[in-house]
Design a protein around this motif. Structure first.
Motif, PDB file in Angstrom:
ATOM      1  N   ASP A   1      44.535  42.281  41.238  1.00  0.00           N
ATOM      2  CA  ASP A   1      43.627  41.179  40.961  1.00  0.00           C
ATOM      3  C   ASP A   1      42.550  41.211  42.047  1.00  0.00           C
ATOM      4  N   VAL A   2      41.341  41.625  41.683  1.00  0.00           N
ATOM      5  CA  VAL A   2      40.254  41.755  42.661  1.00  0.00           C
ATOM      6  C   VAL A   2      39.227  40.631  42.508  1.00  0.00           C
ATOM      7  N   THR A   3      39.657  39.522  41.884  1.00  0.00           N
ATOM      8  CA  THR A   3      38.739  38.407  41.633  1.00  0.00           C
ATOM      9  C   THR A   3      38.032  37.949  42.901  1.00  0.00           C
ATOM     10  N   LYS A   4      38.764  37.905  44.031  1.00  0.00           N
ATOM     11  CA  LYS A   4      38.126  37.425  45.262  1.00  0.00           C
ATOM     12  C   LYS A   4      37.075  38.412  45.771  1.00  0.00           C
ATOM     13  N   GLY A   5      37.034  39.608  45.213  1.00  0.00           N
ATOM     14  CA  GLY A   5      35.997  40.584  45.551  1.00  0.00           C
ATOM     15  C   GLY A   5      34.906  40.633  44.493  1.00  0.00           C
ATOM     16  N   ARG A   6      34.670  39.462  43.855  1.00  0.00           N
ATOM     17  CA  ARG A   6      33.716  39.391  42.737  1.00  0.00           C
ATOM     18  C   ARG A   6      32.352  39.983  43.080  1.00  0.00           C
ATOM     19  N   LYS A   7      31.898  39.826  44.327  1.00  0.00           N
ATOM     20  CA  LYS A   7      30.565  40.364  44.643  1.00  0.00           C
ATOM     21  C   LYS A   7      30.525  41.887  44.557  1.00  0.00           C
ATOM     22  N   PHE A   8      31.709  42.508  44.645  1.00  0.00           N
ATOM     23  CA  PHE A   8      31.775  43.968  44.462  1.00  0.00           C
ATOM     24  C   PHE A   8      32.106  44.348  43.024  1.00  0.00           C
ATOM     25  N   TYR A   9      33.080  43.619  42.434  1.00  0.00           N
ATOM     26  CA  TYR A   9      33.643  44.045  41.154  1.00  0.00           C
ATOM     27  C   TYR A   9      33.194  43.206  39.970  1.00  0.00           C
ATOM     28  N   GLY A  10      32.433  42.138  40.237  1.00  0.00           N
ATOM     29  CA  GLY A  10      31.936  41.302  39.145  1.00  0.00           C
ATOM     30  C   GLY A  10      30.873  42.044  38.356  1.00  0.00           C
ATOM     31  N   PRO A  11      30.436  41.443  37.234  1.00  0.00           N
ATOM     32  CA  PRO A  11      29.456  42.101  36.354  1.00  0.00           C
ATOM     33  C   PRO A  11      28.202  42.578  37.078  1.00  0.00           C
ATOM     34  N   GLU A  12      27.798  41.864  38.130  1.00  0.00           N
ATOM     35  CA  GLU A  12      26.580  42.246  38.857  1.00  0.00           C
ATOM     36  C   GLU A  12      26.872  43.137  40.066  1.00  0.00           C
ATOM     37  N   GLY A  13      28.138  43.338  40.373  1.00  0.00           N
ATOM     38  CA  GLY A  13      28.486  44.046  41.602  1.00  0.00           C
ATOM     39  C   GLY A  13      28.315  45.555  41.502  1.00  0.00           C
ATOM     40  N   PRO A  14      28.249  46.225  42.667  1.00  0.00           N
ATOM     41  CA  PRO A  14      28.067  47.688  42.694  1.00  0.00           C
ATOM     42  C   PRO A  14      29.223  48.448  42.034  1.00  0.00           C
TER      43      PRO A  14
END
Length: 144
Positions: free
Chosen positions: A50-63
């Motif tokens: 669960d990488v939800t807390k890394g949303r800035k990396f793995y979210g739709p807009e993340g790298p």
């Protein structure tokens, strides 16, 4: 504050309860891409995190958003961040070389340290494990 979600800012994933242990088929994993579902999961070396807390990396807009809801093993092993690294069917990674497999294992360890392990990525036809609440709790207390 015991049980707080790591680095999540208020309102960002903090409201999501810890996910219960379960296994995922590739199709089931796809739902957790951060767009259709606020929770973001990805698989590395047959394990789902669960990488939800890394949303800035793995979210739709993340790298690394391309890996959300997917098996990221091949992409991480080959440092490939485009669609070529994704497979729509189960990927046994059997064509990767020793260096690439070592890289996958290193990524797996990093994810284990940083994110919650939620279950296994199932091979086609493989039955999900039955996880007891006890197993669930025991494992999680060990990680806190």
């Amino acid at each position: 504050r015991a049980g707080a979600v790591g680095a999540a800012r208020p309102g960002e994933a903090a409201a999501l309860p810890r996910m219960k242990r379960r296994d995922f088929s590739l199709e089931q994993l796809r739902e957790f891409d951060g767009a259709r579902n606020p929770r973001i999961l990805l698989a590395v070396n047959g394990k789902v995190f669960d990488v939800t807390k890394g949303r800035k990396f793995y979210g739709p807009e993340g790298p690394y958003g391309i890996f959300a809801g997917r098996d990221a093993s091949r992409g991480l092993a080959t440092f490939c961040l485009d669609k070529d690294a994704l497979r729509d069917e189960y990927d046994d990674l059997s064509d990767l070389n020793a260096v690439q497999m070592e890289s996958v294992r290193e990524w797996e360890m990093q994810f284990k340290d940083k994110y919650d392990y939620v279950g296994r990525l199932l091979k086609p036809g493989e039955e999900p494990s039955e996880y007891t609440d006890e197993e669930d709790t025991k494992d999680h207390t060990k990680q806190e």
